[in-house]
Design a protein around this motif. Sequence first.
Motif, PDB file in Angstrom:
ATOM      1  N   VAL B  35       0.839  -1.181   0.000  1.00  0.00           N
ATOM      2  CA  VAL B  35       0.000   0.000   0.000  1.00  0.00           C
ATOM      3  C   VAL B  35       0.877   1.236   0.000  1.00  0.00           C
ATOM      4  CG1 VAL B  35      -1.485   1.380   1.433  1.00  0.00           C
ATOM      5  CG2 VAL B  35      -2.013  -0.989   1.030  1.00  0.00           C
ATOM      6  N   ALA B  36       1.872   1.171   0.848  1.00  0.00           N
ATOM      7  CA  ALA B  36       2.800   2.286   0.927  1.00  0.00           C
ATOM      8  C   ALA B  36       3.366   2.569  -0.456  1.00  0.00           C
ATOM      9  CB  ALA B  36       3.905   1.948   1.896  1.00  0.00           C
ATOM     10  N   ASP B  39       0.708   4.075  -2.703  1.00  0.00           N
ATOM     11  CA  ASP B  39       0.306   5.396  -2.247  1.00  0.00           C
ATOM     12  C   ASP B  39       1.354   6.455  -2.594  1.00  0.00           C
ATOM     13  OD1 ASP B  39      -2.170   5.421  -1.249  1.00  0.00           O
ATOM     14  OD2 ASP B  39      -1.601   5.989   0.779  1.00  0.00           O
ATOM     15  N   TYR B  43       0.000  11.603  -7.923  1.00  0.00           N
ATOM     16  CA  TYR B  43      -1.128  11.699  -8.825  1.00  0.00           C
ATOM     17  C   TYR B  43      -0.737  12.525 -10.041  1.00  0.00           C
ATOM     18  CZ  TYR B  43      -5.566  13.011 -10.752  1.00  0.00           C
ATOM     19  OH  TYR B  43      -6.591  13.222 -11.610  1.00  0.00           O
ATOM     20  N   LYS B  47      -6.386  17.347 -14.706  1.00  0.00           N
ATOM     21  CA  LYS B  47      -6.720  18.537 -15.461  1.00  0.00           C
ATOM     22  C   LYS B  47      -8.235  18.664 -15.528  1.00  0.00           C
ATOM     23  CE  LYS B  47      -6.369  18.326 -19.738  1.00  0.00           C
ATOM     24  NZ  LYS B  47      -6.006  18.451 -21.113  1.00  0.00           N
ATOM     25  N   SER B  48      -8.667  19.721 -16.086  1.00  0.00           N
ATOM     26  CA  SER B  48     -10.106  19.968 -16.098  1.00  0.00           C
ATOM     27  C   SER B  48     -10.841  18.813 -16.757  1.00  0.00           C
ATOM     28  CB  SER B  48     -10.391  21.256 -16.848  1.00  0.00           C
ATOM     29  OG  SER B  48     -11.771  21.378 -17.073  1.00  0.00           O
ATOM     30  N   ARG B 118     -12.727   5.522  -8.985  1.00  0.00           N
ATOM     31  CA  ARG B 118     -11.810   6.658  -9.047  1.00  0.00           C
ATOM     32  C   ARG B 118     -10.464   6.335  -8.419  1.00  0.00           C
ATOM     33  NH1 ARG B 118     -14.504  11.367 -10.541  1.00  0.00           N
ATOM     34  NH2 ARG B 118     -16.741  11.065 -10.594  1.00  0.00           N
ATOM     35  N   ASN B 119     -10.480   5.429  -7.446  1.00  0.00           N
ATOM     36  CA  ASN B 119      -9.230   4.986  -6.845  1.00  0.00           C
ATOM     37  C   ASN B 119      -8.418   4.173  -7.840  1.00  0.00           C
ATOM     38  OD1 ASN B 119      -8.527   5.765  -4.333  1.00  0.00           O
ATOM     39  ND2 ASN B 119      -9.600   4.122  -3.266  1.00  0.00           N
ATOM     40  N   ARG B 122      -7.237   6.751 -10.755  1.00  0.00           N
ATOM     41  CA  ARG B 122      -6.376   7.920 -10.577  1.00  0.00           C
ATOM     42  C   ARG B 122      -4.907   7.563 -10.500  1.00  0.00           C
ATOM     43  NH1 ARG B 122      -4.620   9.289  -5.119  1.00  0.00           N
ATOM     44  NH2 ARG B 122      -5.370   7.634  -3.775  1.00  0.00           N
TER      45      ARG B 122
END
Lengths: 591, 591
Positions: B35-36, B39, B43, B47-48, B118-119, B122
């Motif tokens: 996980v580390a 993480d 990211y 952007k928009s 989303r996780n 991203r």
Amino acid sequence: MRSFSFFERVSRAFHDYPSLPKLIVIFTASGGGLVAYSDSKSYQGAKSVVGSSEADNKKKRVVVLGTGWAGTSFLKGLKNSSYDVQVVSPRNYFAFTPLLPSVTCGTVEPRSIVEPIRNIVRKKNVEIHFWEAECVKIDAKNNKVYCRPNLDTNLNGKEEFVVDYDYLVIAMGARVNTFNTPGVVENFVYFYMKMHYMQEVEDAQAIRRTVIDCFEKASLPTVSDEERKKMLHFVIVGGGPTGVEFSAELHDFVNEDLAKLYPTVKELVKITLFEAGDHILNMFDKRITTFAEKKFQREGIDLKTGSMVVKVSDKEISTKERSSGEIFSVPYGMVVWSTGIATRPVIMDFMKQIGQTNRRVLATDEWLRVEGLKNVYALGDCATINQRKVMEDISAIFSKADTDKSGTLTVKEFEEVIADICERYPQVELYLKNNRMSSIVDLMKQSNVDNTKESVELDIEGLKLAFSEVDSQMKNLPATAQVAAQQGTYLADCFNRMEECEKNPEGPIRFREEGRHRFRPFRYKHFGQFAPLGGEQTAAQLPGDWVSIGRSSQWLWYSVYASKLVSWRTRALVITDWTRRFIFGRDSSGI
Amino acid sequence: MRSFSFFERVSRAFHDYPSLPKLIVIFTASGGGLVAYSDSKSYQGAKSVVGSSEADNKKKRVVVLGTGWAGTSFLKGLKNSSYDVQVVSPRNYFAFTPLLPSVTCGTVEPRSIVEPIRNIVRKKNVEIHFWEAECVKIDAKNNKVYCRPNLDTNLNGKEEFVVDYDYLVIAMGARVNTFNTPGVVENFVYFYMKMHYMQEVEDAQAIRRTVIDCFEKASLPTVSDEERKKMLHFVIVGGGPTGVEFSAELHDFVNEDLAKLYPTVKELVKITLFEAGDHILNMFDKRITTFAEKKFQREGIDLKTGSMVVKVSDKEISTKERSSGEIFSVPYGMVVWSTGIATRPVIMDFMKQIGQTNRRVLATDEWLRVEGLKNVYALGDCATINQRKVMEDISAIFSKADTDKSGTLTVKEFEEVIADICERYPQVELYLKNNRMSSIVDLMKQSNVDNTKESVELDIEGLKLAFSEVDSQMKNLPATAQVAAQQGTYLADCFNRMEECEKNPEGPIRFREEGRHRFRPFRYKHFGQFAPLGGEQTAAQLPGDWVSIGRSSQWLWYSVYASKLVSWRTRALVITDWTRRFIFGRDSSGI
């Protein structure tokens, strides 16, 4: 926006609090051990549920309404097997309500803070039956309670049933107080009531889903920036501990977790907290209030004190400035309501029956017995203790104390009854303490006109004068989980020793009648209060004006709550939830 | 009824499987470590969201419909940053569906088996946008998809929006097949569809609540024993892996956990499993079927094979015996429906548009491309691969293979194309294997009338004869998570290397046209299947007819599922859930 890797977090935690991660391990380990202990007790007292009251005619039938803090503490404390107990509650679980704000943001799982009532109940040697139903009417005249199952299966409708009682324990809690604000009930407002309400577990889940929904909707391609801002405006009404904690949790959830997942809309989020009074957390010390207000300002939570909500429409919330009288309207995405409490309709109806018509809350005496009834008790948020005034009983006190019927009280005579007076009328003790009087002699001297006299003596008028200020010390207990839990434990203890104390009463002298009261009256012990402020900071106000704000209080809060949780199961679950959040962050799925 | 203390359980576990408790620790520990790692990746590509497709006109727009096994595998596998990806799904999370039966009984928490899309999205350097909406129409002619947000906030209604695509990936799954049984949709039947449906997380929670509700209602004092029996009759329709696993989990939940809490009604519980076929688990080896049927009989689960459900009313379920034609009706408390799957209406509409009117399921070619369209792909349960028959292309194959245009194929000529034939038509390879033919010469010899000839040669008729039986080997892939996940990964790989393979095609020869196919066709690898049977027993059927039933399979099941879980977060959560259940039992609150 902070985002640490797991190792950074751990190393920081170890650096700042070298002993604390160990604490968690110890908790968990001892939890396991004690579970084994409680599990190994065999189940006793299993017998046919229905008709059991017919089988045991001798046993006194105790009916408990509600399984919140008060009802559950009572059930946990009850050890005397000479009762046949029936519990009626619309929920089959007890919820550890102080952690509800954490549930709204996914810090703690809903299931971790609930414990099935049947689990609490089955370990006891007392015969306890549970009915999942709602009490719809209390018939105090005929000692009956009318209940309606709140389950809707496909077999038959909601059939009412009647439960007879010898003793009734009312612990139904209260409902949220909307202050009759127009639109609150009708609109898409989630009710987030005070902390000690069972039905809120589902509310907390609904709030969580709504927050995520607002973010998802604001991320859609067709939505204008104007609309996005509306959707991401979260409004909290009420600046008490619950409202403040929820605002703080929401702020952390948005900034620590959601900002990463919804990077395009994070700038549009706004959190507003409306409080009708001048300050938030007004029951706390001023240092805490100031700290919290400054912290909220720094973090960008919009704090509107002195703003009363006057109307909620489906799109806007309207507030009135107390100072100027102006009315503002602002669009919102979600409103969370966390103001005061009000009496439930079924209790209102019951109060009419027993003649408590001019009161807003059900009144009990100091032994938690409903005024005017011998076998009905009420505790927790649904009732308040109507503390008896000294001045009402002043003549009776005088004649009881004046053992030689001389018409005056000597110091010796007074000293013999003062312990009973202080026990029966706790305001006397409080008055002495607050006025720094070391003994009863000071009080007598104060009202004795002639201070030069060697032997202080008082007649009835002197006694009235001495006690004239005392009743001003009385105040109602706050409607908190702490009070409800202590009341439940107290009442269970009374029930456990009912027969024993009937024979050997342990309470104070009955001033108006003969003999002594069976039990000592209920006395509340305040153990302090927490207000989590987000960002790993918690304010703690402990007895003796000890105030602490910061990370150490956060860890104190963790420890106290972990130790207070109702069972070792919930304890372990909550601790693993905290650990999970610490490692993985909060979850943001729509579940 | 088994009830062990914690220490007994632990010591038993250590005794029986000395190495396994350690396994859990290792899993959890390595979970934290990784996980580390994940993480700490920063990211990128923020952007928009809105209007991004306008900004990058050069990027090919890929629209993915659905976030189940197929869609999520595709998104996870996509690494080429030259696409602008938009995902449309009514749920913002991926659910690890094989553990859903565990959720119904509280063995695993719902949130532990879901991972926010989303996780997943991203962490990638590919630009991926997610819209929480449902696709209501596919317009293949104009390369547009019509979407409707499924969120209902207070600001505005459900506004449709349109998304343009260059490539469309349809991975919407299927809906439950009710076989038009009267009453199923109308009545209080919870739909428990096949394992790989996202929307089931909520269904699983509803089933859980219903089970507890049935027990609470049956415990009420006014209910007759007759009614109690009805309420506690749990019916499962469909004897596939999901139905069987749910029956087993329910049996364990009732006997291990609920029996302690509802001692008075536990004798009245009945579980019935209806299966229209002759046996449950009919896609498994016979040894597993027999074992499961015997186990269910021993445990008192009523197994009704050969019974077709013909009607469900609000109180009764009616079945028809296949052998006798008799119709029986029986009252129920809860019905769980777990039969086959059917095509969604939006896909049916799409099939009409593109002329696939005579089919029940959307057809794709071996490269997962929808038949008749160049830029639309379909994978998972919403489509089947329409494997091309050798006989359709037999003339083209002959003329491609007959390089010297002699009118006959020599062994040498045939050997040059056989690899391409086997790749393009996998049934050929299967046929050779199943008929124990070591080489193409055996196949040629078989159809060569004159076996005495030294040099084996075939004319077109001979080739037709040789391949006449081959197409019988074709079969559709099962509608499982395994297939969907492999298809997603395959397609992502194709998209990653689209440009590269355009230049250097790696697929087999195009027999009807010039050149080669860009990619190798999709080929499914079967890794075996599990069927948990309750009581810590699991049946496993692994490739090569390896069958294993018992506790070791249960641990294998735990390990495989733990390793297959979508992220280290869900992995750790599920493992702690298992540990919690192991220690504390399942929770029985109505949450």
